[in-house]
Design an enzyme around this catalytic site. Sequence first.
Site, PDB file in Angstrom:
ATOM      1  N   GLU A 166      -5.319   2.116   6.843  1.00 15.17           N
ATOM      2  CA  GLU A 166      -4.961   2.178   5.414  1.00 15.17           C
ATOM      3  C   GLU A 166      -5.493   3.511   4.864  1.00 15.17           C
ATOM      4  OE1 GLU A 166      -5.682  -1.446   3.154  1.00 15.17           O
ATOM      5  OE2 GLU A 166      -6.348  -0.222   1.453  1.00 15.17           O
TER       6      GLU A 166
ATOM      7  N   SER B 244     -11.322  -1.358   2.829  1.00 14.64           N
ATOM      8  CA  SER B 244     -10.678  -1.831   4.059  1.00 14.64           C
ATOM      9  C   SER B 244     -10.107  -0.639   4.811  1.00 14.64           C
ATOM     10  CB  SER B 244      -9.544  -2.801   3.721  1.00 14.64           C
ATOM     11  OG  SER B 244     -10.106  -3.959   3.169  1.00 14.64           O
TER      12      SER B 244
ATOM     13  N   ARG C 129       0.806  -1.233   0.000  1.00 16.64           N
ATOM     14  CA  ARG C 129       0.000   0.000   0.000  1.00 16.64           C
ATOM     15  C   ARG C 129       0.839   1.282   0.000  1.00 16.64           C
ATOM     16  NH1 ARG C 129      -2.428  -3.221  -1.648  1.00 16.64           N
ATOM     17  NH2 ARG C 129      -4.246  -4.324  -0.860  1.00 16.64           N
TER      18      ARG C 129
HETATM   19  C1  LIG Z   1     -15.712   0.054  -1.726  1.00 14.96           C
HETATM   20  C2  LIG Z   1     -14.216   0.208  -1.750  1.00 14.96           C
HETATM   21  C3  LIG Z   1     -13.419  -0.875  -2.028  1.00 14.96           C
HETATM   22  C4  LIG Z   1     -12.017  -0.740  -2.043  1.00 14.96           C
HETATM   23  N1  LIG Z   1     -11.259  -1.828  -2.332  1.00 14.96           N
HETATM   24  C5  LIG Z   1      -9.905  -1.709  -2.367  1.00 14.96           C
HETATM   25  C6  LIG Z   1      -9.077  -2.834  -2.674  1.00 14.96           C
HETATM   26  O1  LIG Z   1      -9.543  -3.942  -2.918  1.00 14.96           O
HETATM   27  N2  LIG Z   1      -7.737  -2.649  -2.691  1.00 14.96           N
HETATM   28  C7  LIG Z   1      -7.164  -1.429  -2.433  1.00 14.96           C
HETATM   29  O2  LIG Z   1      -5.913  -1.327  -2.480  1.00 14.96           O
HETATM   30  N3  LIG Z   1      -7.915  -0.350  -2.145  1.00 14.96           N
HETATM   31  C8  LIG Z   1      -9.260  -0.465  -2.104  1.00 14.96           C
HETATM   32  N4  LIG Z   1     -10.044   0.626  -1.799  1.00 14.96           N
HETATM   33  C9  LIG Z   1      -9.376   1.912  -1.444  1.00 14.96           C
HETATM   34  C10 LIG Z   1      -9.200   2.881  -2.614  1.00 14.96           C
HETATM   35  O3  LIG Z   1     -10.181   2.679  -3.581  1.00 14.96           O
HETATM   36  C11 LIG Z   1      -7.830   2.779  -3.274  1.00 14.96           C
HETATM   37  O4  LIG Z   1      -6.785   2.983  -2.359  1.00 14.96           O
HETATM   38  C12 LIG Z   1      -7.693   3.811  -4.422  1.00 14.96           C
HETATM   39  O5  LIG Z   1      -6.607   3.441  -5.202  1.00 14.96           O
HETATM   40  C13 LIG Z   1      -7.507   5.246  -3.929  1.00 14.96           C
HETATM   41  O6  LIG Z   1      -7.610   6.096  -5.050  1.00 14.96           O
HETATM   42  P1  LIG Z   1      -8.222   7.572  -4.955  1.00 14.96           P
HETATM   43  O7  LIG Z   1      -8.044   8.194  -6.275  1.00 14.96           O
HETATM   44  O8  LIG Z   1      -9.619   7.533  -4.447  1.00 14.96           O
HETATM   45  O9  LIG Z   1      -7.245   8.222  -3.905  1.00 14.96           O
HETATM   46  P2  LIG Z   1      -7.603   9.192  -2.686  1.00 14.96           P
HETATM   47  O10 LIG Z   1      -8.422   8.438  -1.697  1.00 14.96           O
HETATM   48  O11 LIG Z   1      -8.170  10.459  -3.185  1.00 14.96           O
HETATM   49  O12 LIG Z   1      -6.150   9.433  -2.099  1.00 14.96           O
HETATM   50  C14 LIG Z   1      -5.466   8.400  -1.419  1.00 14.96           C
HETATM   51  C15 LIG Z   1      -4.039   8.866  -1.134  1.00 14.96           C
HETATM   52  O13 LIG Z   1      -3.329   8.951  -2.350  1.00 14.96           O
HETATM   53  C16 LIG Z   1      -2.807  10.275  -2.521  1.00 14.96           C
HETATM   54  N5  LIG Z   1      -2.907  10.585  -3.946  1.00 14.96           N
HETATM   55  C17 LIG Z   1      -3.992  10.559  -4.734  1.00 14.96           C
HETATM   56  N6  LIG Z   1      -3.677  10.898  -5.986  1.00 14.96           N
HETATM   57  C18 LIG Z   1      -2.358  11.149  -5.982  1.00 14.96           C
HETATM   58  C19 LIG Z   1      -1.441  11.549  -6.976  1.00 14.96           C
HETATM   59  N7  LIG Z   1      -1.816  11.788  -8.245  1.00 14.96           N
HETATM   60  N8  LIG Z   1      -0.144  11.710  -6.634  1.00 14.96           N
HETATM   61  C20 LIG Z   1       0.267  11.503  -5.350  1.00 14.96           C
HETATM   62  N9  LIG Z   1      -0.556  11.117  -4.362  1.00 14.96           N
HETATM   63  C21 LIG Z   1      -1.850  10.953  -4.688  1.00 14.96           C
HETATM   64  C22 LIG Z   1      -3.697  11.178  -1.669  1.00 14.96           C
HETATM   65  O14 LIG Z   1      -3.039  12.378  -1.291  1.00 14.96           O
HETATM   66  C23 LIG Z   1      -3.983  10.261  -0.495  1.00 14.96           C
HETATM   67  O15 LIG Z   1      -2.896  10.288   0.407  1.00 14.96           O
HETATM   68  C24 LIG Z   1     -11.423   0.524  -1.777  1.00 14.96           C
HETATM   69  C25 LIG Z   1     -12.253   1.628  -1.494  1.00 14.96           C
HETATM   70  C26 LIG Z   1     -13.634   1.483  -1.491  1.00 14.96           C
HETATM   71  C27 LIG Z   1     -14.490   2.684  -1.202  1.00 14.96           C
END
Ligand SMILES: Cc1cc2nc3c(=O)[nH]c(=O)nc-3n(C[C@H](O)[C@H](O)[C@H](O)COP(=O)(O)OP(=O)(O)OC[C@H]3O[C@@H](n4cnc5c(N)ncnc54)[C@H](O)[C@@H]3O)c2cc1C
Length: 320
Positions: free
Chosen positions: A316, A246, A193
């Site tokens: 996480e 998670s 992660r």
């Molecule tokens: C229903 C559900 C199921 C999920 N299942 C999984 C799963 O199976 N596996 C998993 O790993 N995750 C899972 N997630 C968590 C999440 O979807 C992932 O971690 C996703 O990749 C986060 O992307 P985001 O664009 O929403 O990031 P955000 O939530 O907006 O940001 C997350 C972090 O990344 C940083 N960030 C975002 N974009 C950038 C960028 N361009 N450059 C630098 N830093 C950046 C942000 O500052 C923050 O610290 C799940 C979430 C939900 C709601």
Amino acid sequence: MEQVSAARKAMSMEQRQQLASFWNGPLQWDVAMGAHCTLRAGGPAEALLVASTLPELCRLIGWLEGQAIRWRVIGRGSNILVGSQGFAGVLITLGGEFCDIRRGGSGSAQPGMETVRVGAGCFAGKLVGWCARNGLAGLEFMAGIPGSIGGAVSMNAGAWGGEIGALVEAVTFVDRHGQVHEMARQELAISYRRLRPLDSELCGAVVVEAALALKQGDPQEILDRCRDLIARRRAKQPSGVASAGSFFKNPPGDSAGRLIEAAGLKGLQRGGALVSTKHANFIVNTGSATAADITELMREVQDRVYRFSGILLEPEVHLL
Ligand SMILES: Cc1cc2nc3c(=O)[nH]c(=O)nc-3n(C[C@H](O)[C@H](O)[C@H](O)COP(=O)(O)OP(=O)(O)OC[C@H]3O[C@@H](n4cnc5c(N)ncnc54)[C@H](O)[C@@H]3O)c2cc1C
């Protein structure tokens, strides 16, 4: 939902005026972040804006750093929670050209493999669908993971034994001086992660593009694997409720969900925040949860799991 007035103001009126006068893209002030996070809770951000091109992003970062204004790039808010006190500073999302997907470019170009370059603002689901249609395999494990590619890459998102970091050939970053760097795989620290440049000078750099190595395959088979994994996800996880997936990382050799369930915490509730009865590692917003409810429940779970097992669960979800 938290009140906008609860925010600490980091920017002076003059800085607000300067930003408003040079920023041509979408810009909102004092934004309740519950509307921009899948947990549907969170305090206000002082400013939320969308960057659409690399030059404007670089210029913006340079200006924010020069003014010593706190800032952070976020994706689609599926793994963050802005505390009830709010984010005193500027939150940046990536749109426009950062949502593009294109084939080729530099890459391993091994037989049967193809390099796909994808912008950090692209929805992960859009890329998964594009790969299936174009007969490119490897990303099926991402089917059903919400969020952007920038979020997925920086979080090294994964499921079912796969991680996006395993597919990464190179990542393009913008550093805190607004300079662009393309880093090859061997220049990256990729772990559970987390994906970062090895060079600590680039700490906090923004992901703007990733080059992924994918395997040529049969579109229908790829689509079938995606559908199967989405169905398995629906059977295991709460659906149709606000969550961030998670909530805690799995500790080495164990699962956070197993530990929370063994500590008898399924169904534990603080205000509108609930430990899901379907999957113990999901904290869900039953409708009225504030960020304070969610963090209080998070601490209660950490405390009780620690007393039960001696293991301190690490979130996480990124708390902003
Ligand atoms: C229903 C559900 C199921 C999920 N299942 C999984 C799963 O199976 N596996 C998993 O790993 N995750 C899972 N997630 C968590 C999440 O979807 C992932 O971690 C996703 O990749 C986060 O992307 P985001 O664009 O929403 O990031 P955000 O939530 O907006 O940001 C997350 C972090 O990344 C940083 N960030 C975002 N974009 C950038 C960028 N361009 N450059 C630098 N830093 C950046 C942000 O500052 C923050 O610290 C799940 C979430 C939900 C709601």
